[in-house]
Enzyme design. Structure first.
Site, PDB file in Angstrom:
ATOM      1  N   PHE A 230       0.816  -1.224   0.000  1.00  0.00           N
ATOM      2  CA  PHE A 230       0.000   0.000   0.000  1.00  0.00           C
ATOM      3  C   PHE A 230       0.848   1.273   0.000  1.00  0.00           C
ATOM      4  O   PHE A 230       0.366   2.338   0.377  1.00  0.00           O
ATOM      5  CB  PHE A 230      -0.974   0.019   1.194  1.00  0.00           C
ATOM      6  CG  PHE A 230      -1.685  -1.281   1.433  1.00  0.00           C
ATOM      7  CD1 PHE A 230      -2.554  -1.783   0.474  1.00  0.00           C
ATOM      8  CD2 PHE A 230      -1.461  -2.026   2.579  1.00  0.00           C
ATOM      9  CE1 PHE A 230      -3.197  -2.998   0.678  1.00  0.00           C
ATOM     10  CE2 PHE A 230      -2.097  -3.238   2.782  1.00  0.00           C
ATOM     11  CZ  PHE A 230      -2.971  -3.729   1.829  1.00  0.00           C
ATOM     12  N   ARG A 312       1.607  15.734  -5.919  1.00  0.00           N
ATOM     13  CA  ARG A 312       0.425  15.013  -6.377  1.00  0.00           C
ATOM     14  C   ARG A 312      -0.832  15.535  -5.687  1.00  0.00           C
ATOM     15  O   ARG A 312      -1.907  15.609  -6.298  1.00  0.00           O
ATOM     16  CB  ARG A 312       0.575  13.502  -6.181  1.00  0.00           C
ATOM     17  CG  ARG A 312      -0.555  12.691  -6.797  1.00  0.00           C
ATOM     18  CD  ARG A 312      -0.239  11.203  -6.852  1.00  0.00           C
ATOM     19  NE  ARG A 312       0.532  10.835  -8.027  1.00  0.00           N
ATOM     20  CZ  ARG A 312       0.000  10.437  -9.200  1.00  0.00           C
ATOM     21  NH1 ARG A 312      -1.313  10.356  -9.345  1.00  0.00           N
ATOM     22  NH2 ARG A 312       0.768  10.120 -10.212  1.00  0.00           N
ATOM     23  N   GLU A 719      -4.685   2.553  -7.222  1.00  0.00           N
ATOM     24  CA  GLU A 719      -4.991   3.665  -6.335  1.00  0.00           C
ATOM     25  C   GLU A 719      -6.352   4.326  -6.552  1.00  0.00           C
ATOM     26  O   GLU A 719      -7.014   4.684  -5.577  1.00  0.00           O
ATOM     27  CB  GLU A 719      -3.898   4.738  -6.462  1.00  0.00           C
ATOM     28  CG  GLU A 719      -2.544   4.257  -5.986  1.00  0.00           C
ATOM     29  CD  GLU A 719      -1.432   5.228  -6.358  1.00  0.00           C
ATOM     30  OE1 GLU A 719      -0.927   5.913  -5.466  1.00  0.00           O
ATOM     31  OE2 GLU A 719      -1.083   5.289  -7.557  1.00  0.00           O
TER      32      GLU A 719
END
Lengths: 769, 502
Positions: A230, A312, A719
């Site tokens: 993750f 991001r 994601e």
């Protein structure tokens, strides 16, 4: 095999998983004289180390030696980029839980017992723990980063309406079920083989070589699988691997370091928590004309990957909406807490939840259904006259589908009628109130840093026709290996069972990027397809020569190689080629085309394409206790042409529930002195089985395939679905509407406490210190 | 006296005398037993990755299959039982067991690390012959965490097992387990293991237990071990002497008379819940959420009282009931009101060498109600921020008398005497007044920790009291999975007939 997805095989390890036969790092056969390692961690958030006495630890029976910074022959650094994460803190500790030393012993138990016996004298320094503290003390990793288009101040001034607000968004512990684990096997000379639970074997290789002071070619890192990653095993796996390697080098014995859960949660970084403030200007229709957003994120004591994560977050601050004048400013807060790191979405979720809050506020101010406001602000679809609108960082949105996708979801979920019913029900002010929300996701696919978008693969065909497949990606449960195997099988016209998926190994495919950014199958799948293509060409040329036919007419199908009327089994074809002295081993390489990024100007086209999806969530809250439940969710998600629909659905369902956990029950709590209180599942609550919604409808959007030339025209899926869970949070806020007058101020995570305080009109800053 | 313990491990007879008694079953399996399929996810019984199935005699000629967290189970505890790990579930020829096949078919494993634990939990349900309903599966899997799948595929795997056939080889396996357990469980010998300076006593009779406890007042009494296990795995404490209650005749009993219910020291939550919810229906919601399936099957009701935690869920319930603790010191039995038993944080009225033999609770009479509310961040397996229990004698909607007790609101589980007085005489047709609710502030100065703030606890406790009033008139108003009203769910799904995850 007309369509690759028709095979849709199970996860390649499914049978091993259910029988206990799947080997994780701690399950590997370990030499009986191997040593085990435990860490000694800082008990202070920020302090000088005045003295350290490890003699009591060394006296514990079974202890072989201790390790400190002085035992590292090379570079005392575990950081991915910036050189600012010491393996062992030397003079200064910068967070509570930072590694200072390690104990090497014959058993893990002896090592752990001994680690508790160290005598360390600290002299405290002032610690900066929270975002607020960091902002007021100007404790930043770098100057604020700014992304802008137009003149936001003028546009705000000119807008018919304006509003301001703020939102705090909590962090998230990865809670991969398998903790960090590394096993180092010393070889001859300076050689060493490491088995590591990591998403980034190449980086582990580089960092271990750096710490040992050897060249990269002495170090081999292998990863068969991880028990979940993750993002938490992208940079965080460096530390245990380096320490295991240093122990192996010092003792000459195999060395293993497996974090226990408390160590893992105290040492490793988590998802960044954010403080988001905003001012929006909009018209009577709810069109957002101007937006000024500030994102302050808690980075912890070092950079780790924070600058890319902040980028991001900024690049997703407008989510799926075209906003003419916009400015996003990010403050990367340096704090005396673990260095926060990559986590599924990589800043995107925090950017998106901020935007979705803003849209709800605008709708609330105008008395409109938030869905209407969303639709009025969406980027234009690809077939519309306005297609190609620019993002704030000036990438044209050429592949838009969000309008059509949301229209379809509204129909399939019956959103409008249900919202009406819910609002009518809440009018009577019942103790149990419901809420509903639809939120979209537009997520950019590719590593923000252009150079990382490359991958390699290695394919061998043996003379019995069996195929050995290797690529640079790592398997953490997401199904990457089976997808790549399908791609390989499809290329050769073989059943997928004939492809052997082998452990990722830096000696087979070098210089790889992390398996991250949802890019695994896009990059490694394409590299594998190219390796297969190369081999097919060689086989075709060879066989066409033998059978005096046109190489272009050789077909690979149903386990056979067809040359005109002849059909050779794949094994026969392989054997013939070998006899003709044709190489049956090939590498493949892929670099994503058409992407570029100017970090200084904060503009470019960093993403090869966007992935889209949307979700409708319906919740109920108990306004007396703040407890809540997700009753139903409807998801429509775009995966392009799916390679494996069951794997893709698994990513969507699992990602959504993980996102729900982030926004509801998962709360990271530090004490006022920076000690993590939630360092085990007894205190940190990820969703349990009964937390999943009573009804969950998942559909794959029929997009006709990715317009970008990806492998089989599929889209990344790791994601993007995580952010569908933002709909849960917005639905909870909707349930609160009308309780306190005005817009509900609901922070995340929406624990019972956060909800009850919001329901009572008490704005809860949260317990995040 | 026996000095070795024996068990069946995946069908193989195993006998051990040379092991430290505080070795966990998980560590023994992985490090000595060569069985690495069982995983450590947390070493505190909260994630279920280490789940194994332990079969013991059910007292009526069959076997009871328990899901157990092997990470906090001490090795000698499994004496006389048949243990199944993930390596022992498939058939002798390697054929997947139906629960394994179901998890494969439903794509219930992504990273695979939690999978062995899920397989064993499903296997326990299968062996118990459970009905495969969604609610039943939620409960069965309440102690297994998965970070990848979102659970839907695992629940679908469970649902698909309804009506599946039992393979012949499994029938044979269970017969062999039953034969072993019958041969070894009904053992009147005391068990004592001494190794590496550590002693473990598991007396077979009450007489012996009394004697050993009296003679060894410093020894640690071990029942379910769901707390003490963590002292070893998390705090690395060295416990020199355990006295285990699990084998002692007569402690695993629930006695019900006309007026009272007595729960023996070795009675698990699962066993107590099955019998007692009929007598105290207001505890059903709390007990369904207490711990997890694994914890409820191992942990004992008396242990929840004995450890004196301020955040135990049952002590407030028993305080509200005005229950008694039955203490035994060398055969001398005394009874202490629970309200007197909890003295202060970490301090109870239990003398050295004395042990809790049982709890004694009064039954409810016709006009009496007992109601419990559990508040936590997560519904399943979470320690309460607030646990409130209310006992009330109500006639013609008027509270004749009341006892209120809370956990999480003070250093010990504690009664709310001021509030009790303030609501006595209240007619439940109207809500409690602010003045009445505010008496809670006189009763409690709540604790403040990672589970909830002081302010939240204070406010939520008042709201829970009000909820008691609202529920008296309107019926249950709860969101916990077992209590969520069908109306609420049917409204949410109105207009569609789709199934979960369709």
């Amino acid at each position: 095999m007309h369509n690759i997805k028709d095979q849709s095989p199970f996860h390649d390890s499914a049978t091993l998983y259910v029988t206990g036969g799947a080997h994780f790092t701690d399950d590997l056969i370990f030499p009986t004289d191997g040593v085990h390692i435990a860490l000694g961690l800082s008990e202070r958030a920020h302090a000088e180390i005045i003295s350290m006495d490890l003699s009591a630890a060394e006296a514990v029976p079974g202890v072989v030696c201790t390790l400190t910074a002085a035992d590292i022959p090379g570079c005392n650094d575990a950081s991915p980029v910036f050189g600012d994460d010491p393996v062992f803190a030397r003079d200064i500790v910068s967070y509570h839980g930072q590694c200072i030393f390690a104990v090497v012993a014959d058993s893990a138990k002896a090592a752990r017992t001994a680690a508790q016996k160290a005598q360390i004298v600290y002299k405290d320094r002032p610690a900066i723990l929270t975002i607020q503290q960091a902002l007021s003390d100007n404790s930043l990793l770098c100057p604020p980063r700014i992304m802008k288009r137009g003149n936001v101040q003028d546009a705000l001034a000119a807008a018919p309406h304006r509003l301001q607000g703020s939102l705090t968004v909590g962090g998230q512990e990865h809670f991969y079920l398998e903790g960090q684990a590394a096993l180092a096997l010393p070889g001859e000379g300076d050689e060493m083989l490491l088995h590591v639970s990591t998403q980034h074997p190449s980086e582990v290789q580089h960092k271990v070589a750096g710490a040992l002071g050897t060249a990269f070619n002495s170090i081999t890192v292998q990863v068969r699988r991880m028990g979940g990653g993750f993002g938490g095993k992208e940079s965080q796996a460096n530390l245990p691997a380096i320490i295991a390697a240093v122990a192996a080098r010092k003792t000459g014995r195999a060395a293993k370091l497996v974090y226990d859960r408390d160590e893992d949660m105290r040492v490793t970084g988590k998802r960044h928590d954010f403080l988001i403030t905003y001012e929006a200007g909009f018209d009577d229709q709810g069109r957002i004309l101007a937006l000024d957003v500030t994102q302050a994120l808690r980075c912890g004591m070092s950079f780790d990957l924070s600058s890319a994560i902040a980028d991001r977050a900024m690049m997703h601050a407008e989510n799926a909406y075209y906003i003419p004048d916009i400015q996003v400013t990010a403050y990367l807060c340096r704090t005396n807490t673990p260095s926060n790191t990559a986590f599924r979405g990589f800043g995107g979720p925090q950017g998106i939840i901020g935007m979705e809050r803003i849209v709800d506020d605008v709708a609330s101010a105008l008395g409109l259904d938030p869905l209407t406001v969303r639709q009025r602000n969406f980027y234009a679809d690809k077939d519309s006259a306005d297609a190609g609108q620019l993002t704030p960082y000036r990438q044209p949105v050429k592949d838009g589908i969000i309008n059509a996708l949301v229209d379809e979801l509204v129909r399939m979920s019956d959103y409008r009628e249900r919202r009406k019913q819910i609002e009518a029900g809440n009018q009577d002010n019942p103790p149990l109130r419901r809420g509903i929300a639809l939120t979209p996701v537009k997520f950019g696919i590719s590593f923000n840093k252009t150079m990382l978008n490359q991958a390699g693969a290695l394919v061998h065909i043996y003379t019995d026709g069996s195929v050995h497949l290797n690529h640079g990606g790592t398997e953490m449960g997401q199904g990457l290996n089976i997808k790549v195997a399908q791609i390989c099988a499809d290329a050769f016209g073989l059943p997928v069972g004939q492809i052997k998926i082998t452990a990722t190994n830096t000696g087979k495919v070098p210089n790889t990027s992390a398996t991250a950014a949802s890019s695994g199958s896009d990059l490694n799948g394409m590299a594998t397809a190219r390796a297969a293509q190369e081999l097919k060409q060689r086989i075709s040329t060879c066989l066409a020569g033998l059978y005096q036919d046109d190489p272009a007419k050789v077909r690979f199908q149903d386990g056979y190689v067809h040359i005109g009327p002849e059909a050779l089994s794949f094994a026969q074809a392989a054997s013939l080629c070998w006899q003709q002295r044709v190489s049956l081993s090939a590498t493949g390489f892929y670099a994503t085309p058409d992407i570029h990024w100017d970090a200084e100007r904060f503009e470019g086209s960093p993403f090869y394409y966007f992935a889209y999806g949307a979700a409708v969530s319906e919740v109920v809250i108990d306004s007396l206790t703040g407890e809540s439940r997700l009753l139903r969710a409807d998801i429509l998600h775009d995966v392009g042409n799916t390679i494996n629909p069951v794997i893709d659905r698994g990513q969507i369902e699992g990602g959504f529930i993980q996102g729900m956990g982030w926004l509801t029950s998962e709360e990271i709590v530090y004490t006022s002195t920076g000690k993590l209180l939630t360092h085990a599942p007894s205190t940190y609550k990820i969703p349990a089985c009964s937390d999943r919604p009573g009804e969950l409808n998942i559909a794959l959007y029929n997009s006709g395939g990715n317009p970008a030339e990806t492998i089989h025209r599929s889209k990344a899926v790791g994601e993007p679905p995580f952010m569908l869970a933002v709909s849960v949070h917005n639905a909870l806020a909707h349930a609160l509407c009308g309780l306190t007058g005005g817009r509900p101020v609901l922070n995340a995570p929406a624990t019972p406490e956060t909800i009850l305080m919001a329901a009572s009109g008490v704005i809860q800053p949260g317990q995040h210190s | 006296m026996r000095t070795s313990f024996r068990f069946l491990l995946n069908g193989r007879y195993t006998e051990i005398s040379e092991a430290r008694p505080d070795t966990t079953l998980l560590n023994w399996l992985r490090q000595t037993g060569g069985l690495t399929g069982t995983k450590e996810g947390c070493a505190e019984g909260d994630c279920g990755a280490c789940t194994v199935v332990i079969a013991r005699a059910d007292g009526v000629g069959g076997l009871n299959y328990q899901q157990v967290n092997s990470c906090i189970t001490f090795l000698p505890v499994i004496d006389g039982a048949s243990v199944t790990t993930v390596e022992g579930v498939a058939g002798p020829d390697g054929a997947l067991h139906p629960v394994q096949q179901a998890v494969v078919d439903c794509h219930g494993a992504q990273c695979g690390f939690c999978t062995p634990g899920f397989i064993l939990s499903l296997y326990a349900g299968w062996c118990q012959g459970m009905e495969w309903t969604e609610q039943g599966i939620d409960s069965l899997l309440s102690g297994n965490l998965c970070r990848c799948t979102g659970y839907g595929p695992l629940v679908r795997a469970g649902l698909s097992l309804a009506g599946a056939a039992v393979p012949d080889w499994e029938t044979e396996r269970h017969a062999a387990e039953l034969a072993f357990v019958n041969d070894h469980a009904d053992d009147t010998q005391d068990l004592q293991v001494n190794h590496d300076g550590q002693r473990y006593d598991a007396p077979a009779s009450l007489d012996r237990l009394e004697q050993i406890c009296k003679d060894n007042p410093e020894a640690r009494i071990l029942a379910g071990g769901t707390d003490i296990g963590l002292w070893v795995t998390k705090q690395h404490r060295d416990i020199s002497h355990f006295i285990a209650l699990g084998r002692t005749q007569g402690l695993n009993r629930i006695d019900i008379t006309k007026t009272d219910i007595t729960i023996g020291a070795a009675v698990s939550h699962t066993a107590a819940r099955q019998r007692l919810v009929a007598y105290y229906p207001g505890l059903a919601d709390m007990w369904a959420r207490f711990g997890s399936a694994q914890v409820r099957q191992s942990a004992t009701v008396c242990g929840n009282v004995a450890n004196g935690s301020p955040i135990g869920d049952l002590p407030p319930c028993f305080l509200a009931l005005d229950g008694e603790v039955v203490l035994n010191h060398g055969g001398q039995v005394r009874r202490v009101k629970l309200s007197d038993f909890f003295i202060d944080y970490g301090q109870q009225d239990r003398r050295p060498g004395e042990f809790i033999q049982a709890l004694s609770l009064p039954k409810l009479t016709e006009n009496q109600q007992l109601c419990a509310y559990k508040l936590s961040k997560r519904f399943d397996q979470d320690i309460s921020a607030v646990l409130m229990a209310i006992w009330a004698d109500i006639k013609d909607d008027i509270i004749i008398s009341a006892r209120i007790a809370c956990g999480g609101m003070a250093a010990v589980p504690k009664r709310a005497f001021y509030t009790e007085k303030a609501i006595t005489g209240h007619n439940l047709n109207s809500n409690f007044s602010t003045d009445q609710l505010d008496r809670m502030d006189a009763d409690f100065a709540p604790i403040d920790d990672m589970r909830a703030s002081r302010e939240y606890r204070a406010l939520a406790a008042k709201n829970l009291l009000q909820k008691f009033c609202l529920e008296y008139r309107a019926g249950p108003l709860r969101l916990s999975p077992v209590m969520l009203s069908p109306d609420m769910l049917s409204q949410a799904t109105a207009g569609t007939q789709r199934r979960r995850g369709a």
